[in-house]
Write a protein that holds these residues in place. Structure first.
Motif, PDB file in Angstrom:
ATOM      1  N   LEU A 132     -25.290  31.812  37.845  1.00 48.53           N
ATOM      2  CA  LEU A 132     -24.444  30.896  38.701  1.00 48.53           C
ATOM      3  C   LEU A 132     -23.018  31.688  38.802  1.00 48.53           C
ATOM      4  O   LEU A 132     -22.225  32.034  37.910  1.00 48.53           O
ATOM      5  N   TRP A 133     -22.803  31.680  40.041  1.00 49.48           N
ATOM      6  CA  TRP A 133     -21.561  32.066  40.576  1.00 49.48           C
ATOM      7  C   TRP A 133     -20.376  31.075  40.810  1.00 49.48           C
ATOM      8  O   TRP A 133     -20.443  30.147  41.615  1.00 49.48           O
ATOM      9  N   ARG A 134     -19.300  30.984  39.966  1.00 45.19           N
ATOM     10  CA  ARG A 134     -18.374  30.016  40.182  1.00 45.19           C
ATOM     11  C   ARG A 134     -17.104  30.628  40.515  1.00 45.19           C
ATOM     12  O   ARG A 134     -16.768  31.643  39.643  1.00 45.19           O
ATOM     13  N   PRO A 135     -16.048  30.121  41.399  1.00 45.14           N
ATOM     14  CA  PRO A 135     -14.995  30.899  41.620  1.00 45.14           C
ATOM     15  C   PRO A 135     -13.883  30.670  40.589  1.00 45.14           C
ATOM     16  O   PRO A 135     -13.036  31.585  40.708  1.00 45.14           O
ATOM     17  N   ALA A 166     -24.419  30.176  44.534  1.00 46.31           N
ATOM     18  CA  ALA A 166     -22.750  29.985  44.502  1.00 46.31           C
ATOM     19  C   ALA A 166     -22.595  28.337  43.995  1.00 46.31           C
ATOM     20  O   ALA A 166     -23.322  27.371  44.802  1.00 46.31           O
ATOM     21  N   ARG A 167     -21.630  27.967  43.141  1.00 45.25           N
ATOM     22  CA  ARG A 167     -21.647  26.523  42.956  1.00 45.25           C
ATOM     23  C   ARG A 167     -19.951  26.394  42.699  1.00 45.25           C
ATOM     24  O   ARG A 167     -19.334  27.355  42.548  1.00 45.25           O
ATOM     25  N   ALA A 168     -19.543  25.201  42.645  1.00 40.74           N
ATOM     26  CA  ALA A 168     -18.152  24.807  42.581  1.00 40.74           C
ATOM     27  C   ALA A 168     -17.856  25.106  41.177  1.00 40.74           C
ATOM     28  O   ALA A 168     -18.413  25.336  40.238  1.00 40.74           O
ATOM     29  N   SER A 169     -16.501  25.086  40.964  1.00 38.87           N
ATOM     30  CA  SER A 169     -15.938  25.180  39.587  1.00 38.87           C
ATOM     31  C   SER A 169     -16.597  23.978  38.712  1.00 38.87           C
ATOM     32  O   SER A 169     -16.916  23.037  39.207  1.00 38.87           O
ATOM     33  N   ARG A 170     -16.573  24.426  37.420  1.00 36.97           N
ATOM     34  CA  ARG A 170     -17.264  23.489  36.597  1.00 36.97           C
ATOM     35  C   ARG A 170     -16.880  21.886  36.556  1.00 36.97           C
ATOM     36  O   ARG A 170     -17.577  20.961  36.631  1.00 36.97           O
ATOM     37  N   ALA A 182     -18.730  31.138  51.529  1.00 32.55           N
ATOM     38  CA  ALA A 182     -17.803  32.384  51.241  1.00 32.55           C
ATOM     39  C   ALA A 182     -18.571  32.653  49.861  1.00 32.55           C
ATOM     40  O   ALA A 182     -18.510  34.025  49.441  1.00 32.55           O
ATOM     41  N   GLY A 183     -18.855  31.853  48.952  1.00 28.19           N
ATOM     42  CA  GLY A 183     -19.195  32.137  47.580  1.00 28.19           C
ATOM     43  C   GLY A 183     -20.456  33.080  47.513  1.00 28.19           C
ATOM     44  O   GLY A 183     -20.737  33.799  46.806  1.00 28.19           O
ATOM     45  N   VAL A 184     -21.358  32.642  48.665  1.00 26.35           N
ATOM     46  CA  VAL A 184     -22.711  33.555  48.748  1.00 26.35           C
ATOM     47  C   VAL A 184     -22.388  34.934  48.698  1.00 26.35           C
ATOM     48  O   VAL A 184     -23.140  35.958  47.892  1.00 26.35           O
ATOM     49  N   LEU A 185     -21.313  35.379  49.738  1.00 20.34           N
ATOM     50  CA  LEU A 185     -21.192  36.690  50.008  1.00 20.34           C
ATOM     51  C   LEU A 185     -20.282  37.293  48.736  1.00 20.34           C
ATOM     52  O   LEU A 185     -20.578  38.439  48.614  1.00 20.34           O
ATOM     53  N   ALA A 186     -19.560  36.346  48.299  1.00 19.21           N
ATOM     54  CA  ALA A 186     -18.669  37.019  47.180  1.00 19.21           C
ATOM     55  C   ALA A 186     -19.687  37.346  46.081  1.00 19.21           C
ATOM     56  O   ALA A 186     -19.502  38.088  45.339  1.00 19.21           O
ATOM     57  N   ALA A 187     -20.520  36.567  45.751  1.00 17.42           N
ATOM     58  CA  ALA A 187     -21.700  36.685  44.610  1.00 17.42           C
ATOM     59  C   ALA A 187     -22.308  37.969  44.868  1.00 17.42           C
ATOM     60  O   ALA A 187     -22.537  38.789  43.891  1.00 17.42           O
TER      61      ALA A 187
END
Length: 298
Positions: A132-135, A166-170, A182-187
């Motif tokens: 899980l990638w969370r910002p 990519a997931r939202a903040s908890r 953007a999260g998909v690429l950041a991950a």
């Protein structure tokens, strides 16, 4: 020695003769229970989930280069039934999920009940880890988990497949489509060069955007990921997934590892084997042909 300087791993146990990947995911857990619940008033039992998985593996692995299964509902039953087709590589899910009131999968850790030596002993060729990638979370924890997972796979002589999502903040609001993309690429930039043998990526823009935008997203993933990658199907509309695989492969992907896009139409059918034959088998064959054509064009 860096990951990029090591010899390329042998992924042939999961590949088609073309060199591409047409892999089937049947490792869904509580999410699959929720899918069945949409079609019935009675509780969805563990036995119902297991029975579906066994029939899906029986019907679909003759057309898949690999199949992803988890121990909770599937592995023991599938192995006992002997329904994995020859030539289809077995991938064991090595991720343990914990849910909460918002998400079926709120936390992930490496599943100690799925050791690499055991996976090898049952004929497995690979393991997969969801991340899980969370910002808002420190990346050090997920980076360390991926490195640990890759090392375990190497020690056991297994192919390592890493699947960041990519997931939202908890406790924060849901991601906007732009934030999610953007999260998909950041991950991929964070986790795509940690020594994994194969990277399983979410589809940029869920393929619901102009072709040029989707292609740019896929090309960006290719640039960020060290090694081959495949595209998953969650979030992509059923009718768009063949196009998604085509565009992803045109921009550097090497195939797919998908579940819902193959068998989602079957959920709720009164005749599961018949529905698998009617709907899922043609879809999986179509996707495999798309991958073969893309590999031949390279």
């Amino acid at each position: 020695m860096t990951a990029s300087s090591t010899a390329a791993p042998d992924l042939s146990a999961l590949a088609r003769p073309s060199g591409g990947f047409a892999m089937l995911a049947v490792d869904q857990r509580e999410a699959l229970r929720a899918m069945f619940a949409e079609h019935q008033d009675t509780p969805v039992t563990d036995e119902q989930i297991t029975a579906f998985k066994v029939e899906a593996v029986r019907a679909l692995t003759p057309y898949a280069s690999g199949v992803l299964l988890e121990r909770q509902f599937a592995l023991d039953a599938v192995l006992k039934a002997g329904v994995i087709a020859p030539g289809c590589g077995l991938i064991a899910a090595a991720d343990h999920f914990t849910g909460d009131e918002r998400e079926f999968v709120a936390e992930v850790r490496i599943d100690e009940d799925v050791p690499g030596a055991w996976v090898r002993s049952i004929g497995g060729v690979a393991m997969k880890l969801l991340v899980l990638w969370r910002p808002d979370e420190d990346p050090a924890g997920r980076v360390a988990m991926v490195r640990d997972f890759v090392a375990r796979c190497r020690t056991a002589g297994l192919i390592s497949i890493v699947e960041p999502v990519a997931r939202a903040s908890r406790r924060g609001p849901a991601l906007t489509p732009e934030e999610w993309n953007a999260g998909v690429l950041a991950a991929a930039k964070e986790l795509g060069a940690l020594g994994q043998d194969l990277y399983k990526a979410e589809m940029p823009l869920h393929c619901e955007a102009p072709e040029d935008d989707v292609r740019r997203g896929c090309a960006a993933l290719t640039g960020a990921i060290d090694g081959p990658w495949v595209v998953l199907s969650s979030g992509v509309p059923h009718e768009l997934y063949p196009r998604a695989v085509e565009l992803a492969c045109a921009e550097g992907a090497s195939g797919f590892l998908a579940g819902r896009a193959v068998w989602r139409q079957v959920i709720g059918a009164t005749d599961i084997p018949g529905a698998l034959s009617r709907y899922a088998v043609p879809r999986l064959r179509e996707l495999g042909e798309i991958v073969d054509a893309a590999m031949a064009a390279r």
